[in-house]
Design a protein around this motif. Structure first.
Motif, PDB file in Angstrom:
ATOM      1  N   ILE A 285       0.844  -1.199   0.000  1.00  0.00           N
ATOM      2  CA  ILE A 285       0.000   0.000   0.000  1.00  0.00           C
ATOM      3  C   ILE A 285       0.873   1.240   0.000  1.00  0.00           C
ATOM      4  O   ILE A 285       0.682   2.145  -0.802  1.00  0.00           O
ATOM      5  CB  ILE A 285      -0.950   0.008   1.209  1.00  0.00           C
ATOM      6  CG1 ILE A 285      -1.989  -1.091   1.074  1.00  0.00           C
ATOM      7  CG2 ILE A 285      -1.642   1.356   1.360  1.00  0.00           C
ATOM      8  CD1 ILE A 285      -2.782  -1.350   2.335  1.00  0.00           C
TER       9      ILE A 285
ATOM     10  N   VAL B 116      -6.717   9.623  -3.357  1.00  0.00           N
ATOM     11  CA  VAL B 116      -6.580   8.287  -2.793  1.00  0.00           C
ATOM     12  C   VAL B 116      -7.453   7.285  -3.541  1.00  0.00           C
ATOM     13  O   VAL B 116      -7.042   6.154  -3.793  1.00  0.00           O
ATOM     14  CB  VAL B 116      -6.931   8.304  -1.284  1.00  0.00           C
ATOM     15  CG1 VAL B 116      -6.889   6.916  -0.691  1.00  0.00           C
ATOM     16  CG2 VAL B 116      -5.991   9.229  -0.533  1.00  0.00           C
ATOM     17  N   ARG B 117      -8.639   7.702  -3.930  1.00  0.00           N
ATOM     18  CA  ARG B 117      -9.559   6.818  -4.645  1.00  0.00           C
ATOM     19  C   ARG B 117      -8.914   6.277  -5.915  1.00  0.00           C
ATOM     20  O   ARG B 117      -8.901   5.076  -6.161  1.00  0.00           O
ATOM     21  CB  ARG B 117     -10.845   7.573  -4.982  1.00  0.00           C
ATOM     22  CG  ARG B 117     -11.839   6.764  -5.793  1.00  0.00           C
ATOM     23  CD  ARG B 117     -12.989   7.628  -6.274  1.00  0.00           C
ATOM     24  NE  ARG B 117     -12.558   8.849  -6.941  1.00  0.00           N
ATOM     25  CZ  ARG B 117     -12.328   8.955  -8.235  1.00  0.00           C
ATOM     26  NH1 ARG B 117     -12.467   7.917  -9.019  1.00  0.00           N
ATOM     27  NH2 ARG B 117     -11.946  10.099  -8.768  1.00  0.00           N
TER      28      ARG B 117
ATOM     29  N   ILE C 275       1.249   3.958  -3.070  1.00  0.00           N
ATOM     30  CA  ILE C 275       0.855   5.342  -2.828  1.00  0.00           C
ATOM     31  C   ILE C 275       2.012   6.268  -3.180  1.00  0.00           C
ATOM     32  O   ILE C 275       1.830   7.281  -3.825  1.00  0.00           O
ATOM     33  CB  ILE C 275       0.387   5.541  -1.376  1.00  0.00           C
ATOM     34  CG1 ILE C 275      -0.969   4.866  -1.175  1.00  0.00           C
ATOM     35  CG2 ILE C 275       0.283   7.020  -1.025  1.00  0.00           C
ATOM     36  CD1 ILE C 275      -1.451   4.847   0.243  1.00  0.00           C
TER      37      ILE C 275
ATOM     38  N   MET D 105      -8.555  -0.913   1.651  1.00  0.00           N
ATOM     39  CA  MET D 105      -8.792  -0.350   0.315  1.00  0.00           C
ATOM     40  C   MET D 105     -10.222  -0.608  -0.142  1.00  0.00           C
ATOM     41  O   MET D 105     -10.898   0.309  -0.614  1.00  0.00           O
ATOM     42  CB  MET D 105      -7.839  -0.971  -0.711  1.00  0.00           C
ATOM     43  CG  MET D 105      -6.446  -0.490  -0.635  1.00  0.00           C
ATOM     44  SD  MET D 105      -5.543  -1.286  -1.969  1.00  0.00           S
ATOM     45  CE  MET D 105      -3.900  -0.844  -1.519  1.00  0.00           C
TER      46      MET D 105
ATOM     47  N   ALA E  94      -4.297  -5.721  -2.932  1.00  0.00           N
ATOM     48  CA  ALA E  94      -5.468  -5.161  -2.259  1.00  0.00           C
ATOM     49  C   ALA E  94      -5.384  -5.417  -0.762  1.00  0.00           C
ATOM     50  O   ALA E  94      -4.595  -6.238  -0.307  1.00  0.00           O
ATOM     51  CB  ALA E  94      -6.732  -5.766  -2.816  1.00  0.00           C
TER      52      ALA E  94
ATOM     53  N   TYR F  97     -17.102  -2.931  -5.103  1.00  0.00           N
ATOM     54  CA  TYR F  97     -15.986  -3.035  -4.156  1.00  0.00           C
ATOM     55  C   TYR F  97     -16.381  -3.777  -2.886  1.00  0.00           C
ATOM     56  O   TYR F  97     -15.575  -4.517  -2.323  1.00  0.00           O
ATOM     57  CB  TYR F  97     -15.413  -1.645  -3.849  1.00  0.00           C
ATOM     58  CG  TYR F  97     -14.644  -1.118  -5.037  1.00  0.00           C
ATOM     59  CD1 TYR F  97     -13.445  -1.706  -5.427  1.00  0.00           C
ATOM     60  CD2 TYR F  97     -15.130  -0.067  -5.804  1.00  0.00           C
ATOM     61  CE1 TYR F  97     -12.749  -1.251  -6.533  1.00  0.00           C
ATOM     62  CE2 TYR F  97     -14.442   0.390  -6.912  1.00  0.00           C
ATOM     63  CZ  TYR F  97     -13.249  -0.208  -7.269  1.00  0.00           C
ATOM     64  OH  TYR F  97     -12.560   0.225  -8.366  1.00  0.00           O
TER      65      TYR F  97
ATOM     66  N   THR G  38      -5.748   6.193  -6.688  1.00  0.00           N
ATOM     67  CA  THR G  38      -4.563   5.407  -6.348  1.00  0.00           C
ATOM     68  C   THR G  38      -4.965   4.003  -5.915  1.00  0.00           C
ATOM     69  O   THR G  38      -4.378   3.011  -6.367  1.00  0.00           O
ATOM     70  CB  THR G  38      -3.760   6.102  -5.234  1.00  0.00           C
ATOM     71  OG1 THR G  38      -3.406   7.410  -5.671  1.00  0.00           O
ATOM     72  CG2 THR G  38      -2.503   5.316  -4.891  1.00  0.00           C
ATOM     73  N   TYR G  39      -5.952   3.883  -5.035  1.00  0.00           N
ATOM     74  CA  TYR G  39      -6.421   2.568  -4.589  1.00  0.00           C
ATOM     75  C   TYR G  39      -6.962   1.755  -5.759  1.00  0.00           C
ATOM     76  O   TYR G  39      -6.711   0.549  -5.850  1.00  0.00           O
ATOM     77  CB  TYR G  39      -7.500   2.711  -3.522  1.00  0.00           C
ATOM     78  CG  TYR G  39      -6.982   3.008  -2.129  1.00  0.00           C
ATOM     79  CD1 TYR G  39      -5.631   3.067  -1.843  1.00  0.00           C
ATOM     80  CD2 TYR G  39      -7.871   3.234  -1.093  1.00  0.00           C
ATOM     81  CE1 TYR G  39      -5.170   3.341  -0.572  1.00  0.00           C
ATOM     82  CE2 TYR G  39      -7.429   3.498   0.198  1.00  0.00           C
ATOM     83  CZ  TYR G  39      -6.082   3.551   0.453  1.00  0.00           C
ATOM     84  OH  TYR G  39      -5.647   3.813   1.718  1.00  0.00           O
ATOM     85  N   GLU G  40      -7.700   2.385  -6.661  1.00  0.00           N
ATOM     86  CA  GLU G  40      -8.237   1.658  -7.809  1.00  0.00           C
ATOM     87  C   GLU G  40      -7.113   1.111  -8.686  1.00  0.00           C
ATOM     88  O   GLU G  40      -7.188  -0.014  -9.172  1.00  0.00           O
ATOM     89  CB  GLU G  40      -9.175   2.546  -8.618  1.00  0.00           C
ATOM     90  CG  GLU G  40     -10.501   2.784  -7.927  1.00  0.00           C
ATOM     91  CD  GLU G  40     -11.415   3.749  -8.659  1.00  0.00           C
ATOM     92  OE1 GLU G  40     -10.915   4.555  -9.480  1.00  0.00           O
ATOM     93  OE2 GLU G  40     -12.624   3.701  -8.397  1.00  0.00           O
TER      94      GLU G  40
ATOM     95  N   TYR H 141     -12.626   1.434   1.970  1.00  0.00           N
ATOM     96  CA  TYR H 141     -12.559   2.854   1.624  1.00  0.00           C
ATOM     97  C   TYR H 141     -13.338   3.124   0.339  1.00  0.00           C
ATOM     98  O   TYR H 141     -14.152   4.047   0.271  1.00  0.00           O
ATOM     99  CB  TYR H 141     -11.104   3.312   1.465  1.00  0.00           C
ATOM    100  CG  TYR H 141     -10.994   4.737   0.989  1.00  0.00           C
ATOM    101  CD1 TYR H 141     -11.018   5.785   1.906  1.00  0.00           C
ATOM    102  CD2 TYR H 141     -10.907   5.045  -0.365  1.00  0.00           C
ATOM    103  CE1 TYR H 141     -10.951   7.103   1.477  1.00  0.00           C
ATOM    104  CE2 TYR H 141     -10.838   6.358  -0.799  1.00  0.00           C
ATOM    105  CZ  TYR H 141     -10.849   7.382   0.127  1.00  0.00           C
ATOM    106  OH  TYR H 141     -10.795   8.692  -0.303  1.00  0.00           O
TER     107      TYR H 141
END
Length: 104
Positions: free
Chosen positions: A12, A43-44, A16, A60, A56, A80, A46-48, A63
């Motif tokens: 993670i 962040v959205r 990031i 994540m 994962a 999700y 980046t997480y995707e 969120y």
């Protein structure tokens, strides 16, 4: 912390940090007081991207599920949350996410 959790945290953090170099997921502004550059990271996005690459974590999925639920994009929220509930045990998932998932 367990080895699995340590690896999750490492990935993670790595993605990031790597994601900050992508212009699509960040905006650089200047702080009005100190006049220094400040990067605002989405962040959205980046997480995707991290999830698309196969990495994962519970955090994540929670969120993103919560983010899209609040944004009233219930289709993406359910996507999700479905991933979250398929991959992790119910005891590992927060009560808030469980409650939101029941409303979808």
């Amino acid at each position: 912390m367990t080895l699995k959790k340590n690896l999750s945290v490492f990935f993670i953090f790595s993605f990031i940090v790597l994601g900050t170099h992508n212009a699509n997921s960040q905006t650089v502004i200047y702080d009005s007081i100190s006049k220094q550059k400040v990067a605002l990271i989405d962040v959205r996005k980046t997480y995707e991207r991290v999830i698309d690459k196969g990495y994962a974590s519970i955090e994540m999925f929670e969120y993103l599920g919560n983010y899209y639920y609040k944004d009233k994009d219930f289709q993406k929220s359910k996507l999700y949350f479905d991933m979250l509930f398929k991959k992790y045990k119910l005891s590992q998932i927060s009560k808030k996410s469980i409650d939101l998932y029941k409303t979808l």
